[in-house]
Design a protein around this motif. Structure first.
Motif, short mmCIF file in Angstrom:
data_model
loop_
_atom_site.label_atom_id
_atom_site.label_comp_id
_atom_site.label_asym_id
_atom_site.label_seq_id
_atom_site.Cartn_x
_atom_site.Cartn_y
_atom_site.Cartn_z
N MET A 1 7.07 16.88 -7.12
CA MET A 1 5.81 17.36 -6.51
C MET A 1 5.98 17.60 -5.01
SD MET A 1 3.77 17.67 -8.97
CE MET A 1 2.36 18.12 -7.99
N VAL A 2 6.79 16.72 -4.40
CA VAL A 2 7.03 16.86 -2.96
C VAL A 2 7.84 18.12 -2.68
CG1 VAL A 2 8.28 15.82 -1.01
CG2 VAL A 2 6.81 14.40 -2.46
N GLN A 3 8.88 18.35 -3.47
CA GLN A 3 9.71 19.54 -3.25
C GLN A 3 8.91 20.82 -3.46
OE1 GLN A 3 13.81 19.61 -4.60
NE2 GLN A 3 13.61 17.51 -5.30
N HIS A 4 8.04 20.80 -4.49
CA HIS A 4 7.22 21.96 -4.79
C HIS A 4 6.28 22.29 -3.61
CE1 HIS A 4 4.93 24.65 -7.52
NE2 HIS A 4 3.89 24.24 -6.80
N LYS A 5 5.61 21.26 -3.11
CA LYS A 5 4.65 21.48 -2.02
C LYS A 5 5.38 21.88 -0.73
CE LYS A 5 1.22 18.35 -4.00
NZ LYS A 5 0.04 19.21 -4.12
N MET B 1 14.22 6.77 -6.20
CA MET B 1 14.11 7.40 -4.89
C MET B 1 15.43 7.26 -4.13
SD MET B 1 12.01 7.34 -1.87
CE MET B 1 10.77 7.09 -3.08
N PRO B 2 16.05 8.35 -3.73
CA PRO B 2 17.34 8.24 -3.06
C PRO B 2 17.23 7.62 -1.67
CG PRO B 2 16.79 10.53 -3.57
CD PRO B 2 15.60 9.70 -3.87
N HIS B 3 18.04 6.60 -1.44
CA HIS B 3 18.18 6.06 -0.10
C HIS B 3 19.46 6.66 0.45
CE1 HIS B 3 15.09 2.84 0.17
NE2 HIS B 3 15.08 3.08 -1.12
N VAL B 4 19.33 7.57 1.42
CA VAL B 4 20.51 8.19 2.00
C VAL B 4 21.34 7.10 2.67
CG1 VAL B 4 21.28 9.89 3.69
CG2 VAL B 4 19.27 10.35 2.28
N VAL C 1 17.41 5.19 5.84
CA VAL C 1 16.89 6.57 5.67
C VAL C 1 16.53 6.79 4.21
CG1 VAL C 1 17.33 9.03 5.95
CG2 VAL C 1 18.36 7.40 7.55
N THR C 2 15.26 7.10 3.96
CA THR C 2 14.80 7.36 2.59
C THR C 2 14.39 8.82 2.47
OG1 THR C 2 14.01 5.09 2.35
CG2 THR C 2 13.12 6.72 0.82
N LEU C 3 14.99 9.50 1.49
CA LEU C 3 14.65 10.90 1.21
C LEU C 3 13.70 10.92 0.02
CD1 LEU C 3 15.14 13.95 1.62
CD2 LEU C 3 17.11 13.72 0.07
N ILE C 4 12.49 11.43 0.25
CA ILE C 4 11.49 11.46 -0.82
C ILE C 4 11.60 12.82 -1.50
CG2 ILE C 4 9.02 11.31 -1.32
CD1 ILE C 4 9.02 9.67 1.46
N CYS D 1 10.90 14.05 3.70
CA CYS D 1 10.83 14.80 2.44
C CYS D 1 11.98 15.79 2.31
CB CYS D 1 9.50 15.56 2.35
SG CYS D 1 8.06 14.47 2.38
N ALA D 2 12.70 16.04 3.40
CA ALA D 2 13.84 16.96 3.35
C ALA D 2 14.78 16.68 4.51
CB ALA D 2 13.36 18.41 3.42
N ILE D 3 16.07 16.85 4.24
CA ILE D 3 17.07 16.84 5.32
C ILE D 3 17.69 18.24 5.34
CG2 ILE D 3 19.18 15.80 6.23
CD1 ILE D 3 18.38 13.22 4.72
#
Ligand SMILES: O=P(O)(O)OC[C@H]1O[C@H](OP(=O)(O)OP(=O)(O)O)[C@H](O)[C@@H]1O
Ligand SMILES: O=c1cc[nH]c(=O)[nH]1
Ligand SMILES: [Mg+2]
Length: 213
Positions: free
Chosen positions: A15-19, A1-4, A8-11, A186-188
């Motif tokens: 599945m998250v990107q798809h939804k 999981m990327p920690h910006v 700040v955590t970007l999920i 889930c998005a920046i």
């Protein structure tokens, strides 16, 4: 999981990107939009509680006695920023059924984009709880900053902000306003337009959840 960054955590799970892509579409209706907000809140809650400490517990399986793990007495409050934050509450409660829920009513002035608080009701022991603020949108950050300050004034120590879509401006404002709060998103996105809506964003989350436009 990327920690910006460490706060700040970007999920960005597939599945998250798809939804999220379905949610962004102007052709997605209220029923599906509301379902997706609930689902993404559950996924996000899962990541935002990843560091909860565990303790040993004795369990008797059908085969033998064994030692398992359980969450070590963390008390949680979910704090939706009305209205749109309400859409994330059910998903969060599926994950943490014993959580208490506090409400913060706030709307953004259409011209100044300043937040206007109109309601607050918290659990009595709010200062003993980890507070998970939920709101799908972090735009200028004004609403989130106001919510965080309200909880700090109540003596809350561990505050986590869970949003679905964030503008860089909002992330900066929140991080600058408080030395400890952590952000999960889930998005920046790219930024804000002249009306302070997130671009590309998903429009007005409250209106899309409740079908008010
Ligand atoms: O970061 P900011 O610039 O403060 O903007 C984000 C806020 O705006 C939206 O609420 P809105 O004011 O539309 O109220 P609503 O949820 O009742 O629609 C959104 O749900 C956030 O609370
Ligand atoms: O893009 C935005 C900004 C604020 N509030 C929303 O619902 N959407
Ligand atoms: Mg709105």
């Amino acid at each position: 999981m990327p920690h910006v960054s460490n706060r700040v955590t970007l999920i960005d799970h597939p599945m998250v990107q798809h939804k999220l892509a379905i949610m962004r579409s102007v052709h997605t209706g209220t029923k599906q939009f509301r379902e997706l907000v609930r689902e993404l809140a559950l996924f996000e809650g899962y990541e935002a509680t990843r560091d909860f400490p565990l303790e040993d517990i004795d369990v008797e399986t059908p085969i033998c006695e064994t030692v398992c793990k359980r969450i070590a007495g963390r008390k949680v409050a979910i704090i939706p920023i009305l209205r749109a934050g309400l859409g994330m509450v059910d998903g969060m409660l599926e994950l943490i059924p014993s959580a208490r829920v506090g409400h913060l009513g706030m709307y953004r002035d259409e011209v100044t984009h300043e937040p206007h608080p109109y309601y607050a009701k918290f659990p009595a022991d709010i200062d003993q709880r980890i507070c998970l603020i939920v709101d799908p949108m972090l735009a200028t950050g004004g609403s989130a900053v106001d919510a965080i300050q309200s909880l700090r004034a109540e003596g809350v120590r561990d505050i986590r902000l869970l949003v679905l879509v964030a503008a860089p401006e909002g992330i900066e404002a929140v991080l600058a306003s408080d030395p400890d709060v952590r952000i999960f998103t889930c998005a920046i996105d790219e930024g804000l337009n002249e009306a302070a809506y997130i671009v590309p964003g998903l429009g007005d989350a409250g209106d899309r959840i409740f079908g008010t436009k």
